[in-house]
Motif scaffolding. Structure first.
Motif, short mmCIF file in Angstrom:
data_model
loop_
_atom_site.label_atom_id
_atom_site.label_comp_id
_atom_site.label_asym_id
_atom_site.label_seq_id
_atom_site.Cartn_x
_atom_site.Cartn_y
_atom_site.Cartn_z
N LYS A 18 0.87 -1.18 0.00
CA LYS A 18 0.00 0.00 0.00
C LYS A 18 0.90 1.23 0.00
CE LYS A 18 -3.65 -2.40 2.54
NZ LYS A 18 -4.44 -2.46 3.80
N THR A 19 1.03 1.84 -1.17
CA THR A 19 2.01 2.90 -1.34
C THR A 19 1.36 4.24 -1.64
OG1 THR A 19 2.23 2.40 -3.70
CG2 THR A 19 3.73 1.27 -2.19
N ARG A 20 2.19 5.28 -1.51
CA ARG A 20 1.78 6.64 -1.86
C ARG A 20 2.66 7.10 -3.01
NH1 ARG A 20 3.60 9.70 2.04
NH2 ARG A 20 2.11 11.41 1.85
N LYS A 21 2.28 8.18 -3.65
CA LYS A 21 3.02 8.68 -4.80
C LYS A 21 4.49 8.96 -4.46
CE LYS A 21 0.84 11.37 -7.57
NZ LYS A 21 0.16 12.53 -8.20
N VAL A 22 4.73 9.39 -3.24
CA VAL A 22 6.09 9.74 -2.84
C VAL A 22 7.00 8.51 -2.77
CG1 VAL A 22 5.74 9.46 -0.35
CG2 VAL A 22 7.37 11.18 -1.19
N ASP A 23 6.41 7.30 -2.72
CA ASP A 23 7.21 6.08 -2.64
C ASP A 23 7.75 5.64 -4.00
OD1 ASP A 23 6.76 5.79 0.10
OD2 ASP A 23 4.83 4.80 -0.26
N ARG A 24 7.24 6.17 -5.07
CA ARG A 24 7.64 5.69 -6.40
C ARG A 24 9.12 5.94 -6.70
NH1 ARG A 24 2.28 7.84 -9.70
NH2 ARG A 24 0.78 6.47 -8.60
N GLN A 25 9.64 7.07 -6.25
CA GLN A 25 11.06 7.35 -6.45
C GLN A 25 11.91 6.35 -5.69
OE1 GLN A 25 12.31 11.27 -5.28
NE2 GLN A 25 14.18 11.20 -6.50
N LEU A 26 11.44 5.95 -4.53
CA LEU A 26 12.13 4.95 -3.73
C LEU A 26 12.19 3.62 -4.48
CD1 LEU A 26 13.35 4.72 -0.82
CD2 LEU A 26 11.15 3.75 -0.14
N PHE A 27 11.10 3.25 -5.11
CA PHE A 27 11.06 2.00 -5.87
C PHE A 27 12.02 2.04 -7.05
CE2 PHE A 27 6.37 1.13 -4.53
CZ PHE A 27 6.81 0.88 -3.23
N PHE A 63 21.59 3.98 2.03
CA PHE A 63 21.26 5.00 1.02
C PHE A 63 19.76 5.14 0.82
CE2 PHE A 63 20.09 5.80 -3.42
CZ PHE A 63 20.62 7.07 -3.60
N LEU A 64 19.02 4.05 0.95
CA LEU A 64 17.60 4.02 0.59
C LEU A 64 16.74 5.10 1.26
CD1 LEU A 64 16.13 2.23 -1.42
CD2 LEU A 64 15.39 0.78 0.48
N PRO A 65 16.98 5.44 2.53
CA PRO A 65 16.13 6.47 3.15
C PRO A 65 16.28 7.85 2.51
CG PRO A 65 17.25 5.18 4.83
CD PRO A 65 17.88 4.82 3.53
N LEU A 66 17.44 8.13 1.90
CA LEU A 66 17.69 9.48 1.38
C LEU A 66 16.71 9.93 0.31
CD1 LEU A 66 21.61 9.50 1.28
CD2 LEU A 66 20.07 10.31 3.08
N PRO A 67 16.41 9.12 -0.73
CA PRO A 67 15.41 9.56 -1.72
C PRO A 67 14.05 9.83 -1.08
CG PRO A 67 16.63 7.68 -2.54
CD PRO A 67 17.00 7.83 -1.10
N ARG A 68 13.71 9.04 -0.07
CA ARG A 68 12.42 9.23 0.60
C ARG A 68 12.39 10.54 1.39
NH1 ARG A 68 7.98 9.53 2.65
NH2 ARG A 68 6.50 7.85 2.98
N VAL A 116 10.21 2.66 3.77
CA VAL A 116 11.64 2.33 3.64
C VAL A 116 11.91 0.90 4.08
CG1 VAL A 116 13.96 2.86 4.46
CG2 VAL A 116 12.41 4.72 3.85
N SER A 117 11.35 0.51 5.22
CA SER A 117 11.61 -0.83 5.73
C SER A 117 10.99 -1.91 4.84
CB SER A 117 11.07 -0.97 7.16
OG SER A 117 9.68 -0.74 7.21
N SER A 118 9.78 -1.67 4.32
CA SER A 118 9.16 -2.66 3.45
C SER A 118 9.91 -2.78 2.12
CB SER A 118 7.69 -2.31 3.19
OG SER A 118 7.57 -1.03 2.60
N THR A 119 10.45 -1.66 1.62
CA THR A 119 11.25 -1.70 0.39
C THR A 119 12.54 -2.48 0.61
OG1 THR A 119 10.37 0.46 -0.31
CG2 THR A 119 12.38 -0.31 -1.38
N GLN A 120 13.22 -2.22 1.71
CA GLN A 120 14.46 -2.92 2.01
C GLN A 120 14.20 -4.41 2.23
OE1 GLN A 120 17.48 -2.00 1.79
NE2 GLN A 120 18.56 -3.70 2.78
#
Length: 308
Positions: A86-95, A128-133, A146-150
């Protein structure tokens, strides 16, 4: 001229024959038991045929085939994992950054840099992953996204990418070790499923996966260990002790992978009936056991044997 190992050729032919028999048997069983759900086995059967083609080409011809095939497997598995979040638009850059880590991870495999391969996702991507978020100006749901992506990267990329590193770590035995691992992993899954469906009584996690029972786990472990003991001498340089231990290690790893991914899907898909139906046929369902068995078997073998 290609130099074929007779043991590998015979094993691939036996697997092909086994798949033909299994596919025919599955059709018969499905007709005789219309009330039971065999969709999981149907999906896995198609996957096994695909794996047989890939590993046949990789084992008998060129290892680069399996490298690219496994890289795409990681991509599609991660993509389907993201599809149930369940994501938001802001998560797309993270993906996007998560996807970009896949070719880098496989580049380390290609050049044989074990040190970077083993720490790239768990350490560097994790940091590094938290930085784009953060730069995306999103604070709500930061930890969850961040945690679900990692977690997805660790399971679908880091875990599965070990399948590709076997040949890099051991050019002589790597392809056969992967074949050995995949055969035992898929054998454990199918025996566990069949036993659980037909005679299983004690469900391990009935709320998330009713097709995993203690009877299925115990019997599939015995069967997998027996096949491992009879197969190791043909495909691996392992000794007799590890011919037995390999079956046990892979069985426990498969059990853990199936349980973890089942609970994960249950947690993420609560109230999402349409997604639940689709995910049953996804890569995520097909590779749950391999995501655990591949790295665990790899590191155990690498620790105890010099050929890795």
């Amino acid at each position: 001229m290609f130099m074929f190992e007779i043991e590998a050729v015979i094993t691939l032919l036996v697997i092909a024959l086994g798949l033909i028999i299994f596919s025919l048997a599955l059709l018969i069983v499905k007709k005789k038991n219309p009330s039971k759900d065999f969709s999981d086995l149907s999906v896995r059967s198609k996957t096994w045929w695909g794996m047989l083609v890939v590993f046949s080409i990789a084992t008998l011809f060129h290892p680069m085939v399996s490298l690219f095939a496994l890289m795409f497997l990681c991509f599609f598995s991660l993509k389907e994992y993201f599809s149930i979040l369940k994501t938001r638009k802001v998560d797309r850059q993270l993906f996007l950054w998560a996807y970009l880590s896949i070719p880098l991870q496989f580049y380390w495999i290609y050049i044989g840099w074990y040190g970077m391969f083993i720490v790239f996702i768990p350490v560097y991507v994790f940091l590094f992953l938290p930085l784009p978020r953060i730069l995306g100006k999103g604070t709500v749901g930061f930890l969850r996204s961040v945690s679900s992506t990692q977690w997805g990267l660790m399971l679908m990329v880091f875990g599965l990418s070990h399948l590709a590193f076997y040949q890099t770590a051991s050019p002589e035995y790597g392809a056969n070790l992967v074949l050995f691992l995949v055969v035992l992993t898929q054998l454990h899954d199918v025996v566990q499923f069949l036993v659980s469906v037909f005679i299983g009584k004690r469900k391990v996690v009935p709320s998330s996966n009713p097709n995993i029972t203690w009877e299925g786990f115990i019997i599939s472990t015995f069967v997998t260990t027996g096949v491992s003991y009879n197969l190791y001498a043909y495909l691996t340089p392992l000794d007799e002790l590890f011919g037995i231990l390999s079956g046990l290690i892979i069985s426990v790893a498969c059990f853990g992978g199936s349980l973890a991914v089942s609970v994960l899907k249950r947690d993420l898909l609560i109230g999402e009936n349409e997604k639940s139906a689709v995910i049953k046929k996804s890569y995520l369902t097909r590779v749950d056991s391999l995501a655990y068995s591949a790295p665990i078997f790899f590191h155990v073998i690498r620790y105890y044997f010099d050929f890795m």
